[in-house]
Structures are given as C-alpha cells and as structure tokens.
Design a protein around this motif. Sequence first.
Motif, short mmCIF file in Angstrom:
data_model
loop_
_atom_site.label_atom_id
_atom_site.label_comp_id
_atom_site.label_asym_id
_atom_site.label_seq_id
_atom_site.Cartn_x
_atom_site.Cartn_y
_atom_site.Cartn_z
N PHE A 68 6.48 48.95 164.46
CA PHE A 68 5.49 48.09 163.83
C PHE A 68 4.12 48.75 163.95
CE2 PHE A 68 2.54 44.71 163.18
CZ PHE A 68 3.17 43.86 162.28
N SER A 69 3.40 48.78 162.84
CA SER A 69 2.03 49.29 162.84
C SER A 69 1.16 48.30 162.10
CB SER A 69 1.98 50.65 162.14
OG SER A 69 0.64 50.99 161.84
N GLY A 70 0.20 47.70 162.80
CA GLY A 70 -0.66 46.72 162.14
C GLY A 70 -0.95 45.58 163.10
N LEU A 71 -0.98 44.37 162.55
CA LEU A 71 -1.31 43.20 163.35
C LEU A 71 -0.04 42.39 163.53
CD1 LEU A 71 -2.24 40.06 163.65
CD2 LEU A 71 -3.81 41.72 164.61
N LEU A 72 0.40 42.27 164.78
CA LEU A 72 1.56 41.43 165.06
C LEU A 72 1.05 40.11 165.63
CD1 LEU A 72 4.64 41.25 165.02
CD2 LEU A 72 4.67 42.28 167.30
N TYR A 73 1.40 39.06 164.96
CA TYR A 73 0.90 37.72 165.27
C TYR A 73 2.04 36.96 165.91
CZ TYR A 73 -0.16 32.89 163.34
OH TYR A 73 -0.34 31.56 163.12
N ALA A 74 1.87 36.60 167.18
CA ALA A 74 2.88 35.79 167.85
C ALA A 74 2.41 34.34 167.85
CB ALA A 74 3.09 36.28 169.29
N GLY A 75 3.23 33.47 167.24
CA GLY A 75 2.97 32.03 167.30
C GLY A 75 3.88 31.47 168.37
N LEU A 76 3.29 30.88 169.41
CA LEU A 76 4.06 30.51 170.59
C LEU A 76 3.90 29.05 170.95
CD1 LEU A 76 2.21 33.41 172.06
CD2 LEU A 76 4.70 33.50 172.26
N ALA A 77 4.92 28.51 171.60
CA ALA A 77 4.81 27.21 172.25
C ALA A 77 4.89 27.48 173.74
CB ALA A 77 5.93 26.29 171.80
#
Length: 425
Positions: A258-267
């Motif tokens: 992965f190259s770029g912005l990795l967005y983790a949406g978490l609970a």
Amino acid sequence: MRVLVIGSGAREHALVVALRRDPGVTAICAAPGNPGIAQQAQVRPVDPTSAESVVGLATDYEADLVVIGPEVPLVLGIADAVRAAGIACFGPSAAAARIEGSKAFAKDVMVAAGVRTAHSEIVDHPGELDAALDRFGPTWVVKDDGLAAGKGVVVTTDRSAARDHGAELLEQGHPVLLESFLDGPEVSLFCLVDGETVIPLLPAQDHKRVGDGDTGPNTGGMGAYTPLPWLPADSLREIVEDVVKPVAAEMVRRGVPFSGLLYAGLAMGQAGPAVIEFNCRFGDPETQAVLALLDSPLGELLNATATGTLARVQAPRWRDGSAITVVLAAENYPGRPRTGDLIAGVEAVEPNTEVLHAGTAQRAGGGLISAGGRVLNVVATGADLTEARARAYERITKIKLPGSHYRTDIALPAVEDRIALPTRV
Ligand code: AMP
Ligand code: GLY
C-alpha cells in the motif's frame, strides 16, 4: 514542486489549503475542483475516472506530483496509470485500493494479519435473508457490499428495519453484507503508508448520523473533530502497532504494497480496537479538521509517500489545540438533496476559521449556488474543542442557504466528557 489534486470536495479544498502553506509547493492545480478551490488554485476540467484524462492533464500541467482524493479513481487504477506515465502519484494501486473497494479482500487481509474485525456474511438471495438475520443482532448492521460512501449502511436494533433495508438492496440487485455489531466509541485514524512504513496523523472522530444526538440515517459525515481528548496515547499506539502495521505488512507480503493514505475506521471495544472498515484515501470530513492542525509541509509528506521515501521523512508536527469541521448540508440530505439555491455569507474571512466548499457551483449570471448534498464545511481551530466549536458555530450561522441544516453537537460529547473507552476484558 507542481502539484495536481484530483477531486472536487471539501477534502480536496482542505488539501489545497494545506499545500499552499508548504513553501516547497510552487504551483497547485485542482481538477475538477470547485468554486472555493478556484479562489486559491488553478482549476481545470478532468474526468477523474479516465486514466487518459488524468494522465493527459498531469502531463500538460507538468505536474511533479498527482494527489488523488476520492476512492473511485483509485479503485479504477488511475494512480497506476499516472505512475506508468513517469509521474509521482499519492494514492494506492488498484490492487491495493481493494482494501476499500472489496470488503472480501479487506476481511481476508485482516484475518491473515490477525486484526480484530466484525464477523460478516454475504446474502445474495432474498430467500436467505431471514435465516441470516437470525444469526446476527440485535443490533443489526446491514450494508451494501460495494462502494457506498457510508450511505448504504443501516445500523439498527429494529429487526424489521434491518430486513427492509436488506430486501431493498437485494431488489436493486446489490448483494447484502451482514456484520456483527462492533461496540465502543469510533476513531478514524489516517496513516501515511509506504510499504511497511506507517506514520499516523492525528486521530479524529466523524459524526455519521444526520441528526443531533446521533439520530436519523447515516450520511457521508456531518462533522468531525481532532484530536480526541478521551483517547489515551497508549490506545493510539495500540492501533498503529496492532492494526495498521500488521495490515501494511500483510499487503507487502501479498505483493500488493500500500502506498498512500490508509484510513482505519475503528470501534474501541472491550477487547481493544476493532476495524469497522479500511479506506484507501483521506476521509471526509475528518481530513478538513486534521489538516487544519498540521504544522509540517504537506507536499513534502505526500511526495515522500509517493516516491517511497517516507521512512526518511521527519514525523509530522502539529499545532497545539483542537480543530472541528461542521458540515452544512442541503435540504433533504442524505436523501435526494435540494440543489440550485443561492448561498450567501461565504466570503467573510475570520481568524481561525475557514469555509471550505463541497457541493457548490457558480451560477451562470454570478452568485454561488448549492450543487450537492454536503454543500459547505466550516473548519475552526481553537485552544481547545470548546473554543474551536464556538468559532465554527459562530461562523456557520452567518451562512444563508434555504432549507439547509447542520448538526449542532459536533464534538459536544467529547467536550462534556461523555465518551469513555470501555473497560478491557
Ligand atoms: P461504513 O460505510 O462501513 O463505514 O459504515 C458507516 C458507519 O456505520 C460506520 O462509521 C459506523 O458508524 C457504522 N458501522 C458500520 N459497520 C459497523 C459495525 N460492524 N458495527 C458497528 N457500527 C458499524
Ligand atoms: N469519514 C467517512 C469517509 O470518508 O468515508
């Protein structure tokens, strides 16, 4: 460095505002951009989903770096095409963008990386729906199994509402994804990722429901704030070390770095952080708040990510204080929004606030009109969330758009200390 930003929303407007603060960035073009961006950068037409169109513009503009904002072009492989033309691009390959574009791929990567996430099942036949619903809930989580910009999701304790949504999706020919409900306060953590190198930005929280007190349907996001006073540094470290780094490493292992912005949406649940979703790009509207506090040159960070040199870059510096984004939405959003209305009160410039355009257009005879569901964002910074909120809400009341609405409680639960991490089990 000449930078071309692809996209037309408030997220891209925020990227342009932050790039303008970077002394290493000598020229900025946004395509297709919007009327707000046009006041701060060159805007040019483009079809963001056409490799030929994006590469043609990047070449013509002599861009040194292309930054792709939205997920759709990334999933279609536009970043691959830009790189193939010999131009640096911030944004993952189509293969890596599947972390957002394919729920099945994302689940597979997470399982292999040992990352906690919801249990899920795909239902593609109406006859299977009832039995499947019985294996889940209450609370039921019913999703459209594809890119749906957050709007295809119903989270409900009402079984018949869950069933109706599932049946409607199936009727439209969309497979339904049922998920186990992940409890706990939500965190959006954006990380710059270049292979196995992971640099987290400030954690943020999005407000997804349309109404105050988290009522009404899900939207693309009605507001956000950063940082999160209720999230201890240890929890942030845990998200980076136990969630994002293992996923980045697993993608490298699979040959799709992965190259770029990795967005983790978490609970943030009782067992620790669990992933609701990964996105392959900056989140909207959290980015608008996060970048308002960035004190490092954004162009340099994005370029280092794009050219595989992130490991050599200095960790980003942040301004003290807090930032919030409040979204001004058109009448009837998130349903079919009313558009074409004149907007007043956007121009005034006030310290520590910024009005970003999301869904606006320039009327032929002059004047700004609404052209989408989420019309404008007011972003404000302050010494703390209370001050940032006061500034944002003061500013938004001066904007006039018939029928428009916004949430009045963005960041309020945090200010009132009503958010707590659950006790760990
Ligand atoms: P998504 O489009 O998958 O990001 O979902 C939109 C929103 O629905 C999320 O930000 C959450 O607030 C909620 N949501 C989605 N999946 C779950 C889940 N498994 N458990 C709890 N809430 C969820
Ligand atoms: N903040 C939600 C999204 O960008 O998907």
